[in-house]
Design an enzyme around this catalytic site. Structure first.
Site, PDB file in Angstrom:
ATOM      1  N   LYS A  30       0.294   2.594  -5.453  1.00  0.00           N
ATOM      2  CA  LYS A  30       0.953   2.729  -6.762  1.00  0.00           C
ATOM      3  C   LYS A  30       1.932   1.564  -6.974  1.00  0.00           C
ATOM      4  O   LYS A  30       1.974   0.959  -8.045  1.00  0.00           O
ATOM      5  CB  LYS A  30       1.686   4.081  -6.859  1.00  0.00           C
ATOM      6  CG  LYS A  30       0.732   5.274  -6.967  1.00  0.00           C
ATOM      7  CD  LYS A  30       1.430   6.628  -6.843  1.00  0.00           C
ATOM      8  CE  LYS A  30       0.406   7.752  -6.809  1.00  0.00           C
ATOM      9  NZ  LYS A  30       0.973   9.094  -6.609  1.00  0.00           N
ATOM     10  N   GLN A  62       6.380  11.876  -4.417  1.00  0.00           N
ATOM     11  CA  GLN A  62       5.039  12.030  -3.859  1.00  0.00           C
ATOM     12  C   GLN A  62       4.905  13.371  -3.137  1.00  0.00           C
ATOM     13  O   GLN A  62       5.766  13.764  -2.349  1.00  0.00           O
ATOM     14  CB  GLN A  62       4.741  10.854  -2.897  1.00  0.00           C
ATOM     15  CG  GLN A  62       3.326  10.812  -2.369  1.00  0.00           C
ATOM     16  CD  GLN A  62       2.271  10.497  -3.435  1.00  0.00           C
ATOM     17  OE1 GLN A  62       2.579   9.960  -4.499  1.00  0.00           O
ATOM     18  NE2 GLN A  62       1.032  10.842  -3.165  1.00  0.00           N
ATOM     19  N   ASP A  65       4.444  12.281 -13.772  1.00  0.00           N
ATOM     20  CA  ASP A  65       3.394  13.122 -13.185  1.00  0.00           C
ATOM     21  C   ASP A  65       3.057  14.299 -14.096  1.00  0.00           C
ATOM     22  O   ASP A  65       2.049  14.981 -13.870  1.00  0.00           O
ATOM     23  CB  ASP A  65       3.880  13.707 -11.846  1.00  0.00           C
ATOM     24  CG  ASP A  65       3.489  12.858 -10.649  1.00  0.00           C
ATOM     25  OD1 ASP A  65       2.383  12.296 -10.670  1.00  0.00           O
ATOM     26  OD2 ASP A  65       4.285  12.786  -9.699  1.00  0.00           O
TER      27      ASP A  65
HETATM   28  N1  GUN Z   1      -0.032  13.563  -4.160  1.00  0.00           N
HETATM   29  C1  GUN Z   1      -1.366  13.414  -4.405  1.00  0.00           C
HETATM   30  N2  GUN Z   1      -1.580  13.110  -5.709  1.00  0.00           N
HETATM   31  C2  GUN Z   1      -0.356  13.063  -6.295  1.00  0.00           C
HETATM   32  C3  GUN Z   1       0.077  12.798  -7.641  1.00  0.00           C
HETATM   33  O1  GUN Z   1      -0.707  12.538  -8.558  1.00  0.00           O
HETATM   34  N3  GUN Z   1       1.431  12.847  -7.829  1.00  0.00           N
HETATM   35  C4  GUN Z   1       2.316  13.149  -6.833  1.00  0.00           C
HETATM   36  N4  GUN Z   1       3.619  13.172  -7.131  1.00  0.00           N
HETATM   37  N5  GUN Z   1       1.929  13.402  -5.572  1.00  0.00           N
HETATM   38  C5  GUN Z   1       0.614  13.355  -5.313  1.00  0.00           C
END
Ligand code: GUN
Length: 294
Positions: free
Chosen positions: A53, A96, A119
């Protein structure tokens, strides 16, 4: 012959479009979008995802900040979120998941400033999504909708079976696929690990979306001819022939299921790259103050 839903190429096109917008923002001397990511613990997959990311932010010209701890208490995490919420230079924040077990995820999500919750997990954003109002849509479901759109896949009146009920993928996707509009208007069933015989449902599916993290769960006998398969599963399976020591596998037995499909996503290179670009698009909308208007 089945069409492979190429998320990698679609994501490259979207990233180029975002990069162009960043250039225009720079040219008009406005602030460039800024994403912050909080990563706690040592889950190897989470480290890879967050690294990806942050790397993609750099690729498109976004500013990014990584806030990382080996471990942290819930109170301390909430205080960090408060600081980011108040920091006007930061447009988007993700924490995350999964978090260490001693941290209550819902408390954390409730603490995010909704405008910065790129998110789309905050109850305010989740509620707006269910009400079909403009808001942040969770990145993986948003990426899947974009793939369906790009390949003009019919969803209205289709029977869509989703395997996996997570906050990140399955639960929001069940709302999005059943909402009015396109992609949507589908008849949706949400299965999870407690569903007694998921084959009863998957065999009838026109669109099958799996996000459960069990390699090979979906076999050829569990799908009908012409099905659209979206595989969100991504599991590290030990593989001594690989330098990194593992191979990434989806939930679907790809080689045997693929010949029965009209469309299918590969793993990797299907949904994964679309998730990251969706996160960037949400951050761009947050930076442009467009989250609740369009
Ligand atoms: N863990 C796996 N996919 C995601 C996501 O899209 N957002 C977040 N915050 N954690 C994740």
């Amino acid at each position: 012959m089945p069409t492979i839903l190429d998320g990698k190429t679609a994501a490259q096109v979207i990233k180029a479009e975002i990069a162009q917008k960043v250039e225009a923002i720079k040219a008009s001397n406005k602030k460039i979008p800024h994403l912050a990511a909080i990563l706690i613990g040592n889950d190897a997959a989470s480290h890879t995802y967050v690294k990806n990311k942050i790397h993609t932010c750099k690729e498109v010209g976004f500013q990014s900040t990584l806030i990382q701890y080996d471990d942290l208490g819930e109170r301390a995490l909430l205080e960090i979120i408060d600081t980011v919420n108040k920091n006007e230079t930061i447009d988007g924040l993700i924490v995350q998941l999964p978090l260490p077990v001693h941290i209550d995820v819902q408390n954390v999500v409730n603490h995010l400033k909704p405008e910065k919750d790129v998110d789309g997990f905050h109850p305010f954003n989740y509620g707006r999504m269910a009400c079909q109002l403009p808001t942040h849509i969770p990145a993986t479901p948003l990426g899947i909708l974009e793939l369906l759109k790009r390949y003009k896949i019919k969803t209205a009146g289709q029977y869509c079976v989703i395997v996996g009920k997570s906050r990140i993928v399955g639960a929001p996707l069940s709302i999005l696929m059943s909402r009015a509009g396109y992609p949507g208007n589908a008849t949706v069933t949400l299965c999870d690990k407690l569903t007694r015989d998921i084959g009863i449902f998957t065999r009838k599916a026109d669109i099958l979306i799996t996000a459960i993290g069990k390699p090979g769960l979906i076999t050829a006998a569990m799908v009908k001819e012409g099905v659209v398969v979206i595989d969100v599963g991504i599991t590290r399976v030990p593989d001594t022939t690989k330098k990194v020591g593992f191979t990434l596998k989806g939930d679907v037995d790809f080689d045997n299921v693929m010949p029965k499909c009209s469309y299918i996503t590969p793993v990797p290179g299907g949904v994964g790259p679309m998730t990251v670009t969706s996160l960037l698009l949400n951050t761009l909308r947050a930076a442009q103050k467009k989250v609740y208007s369009e």
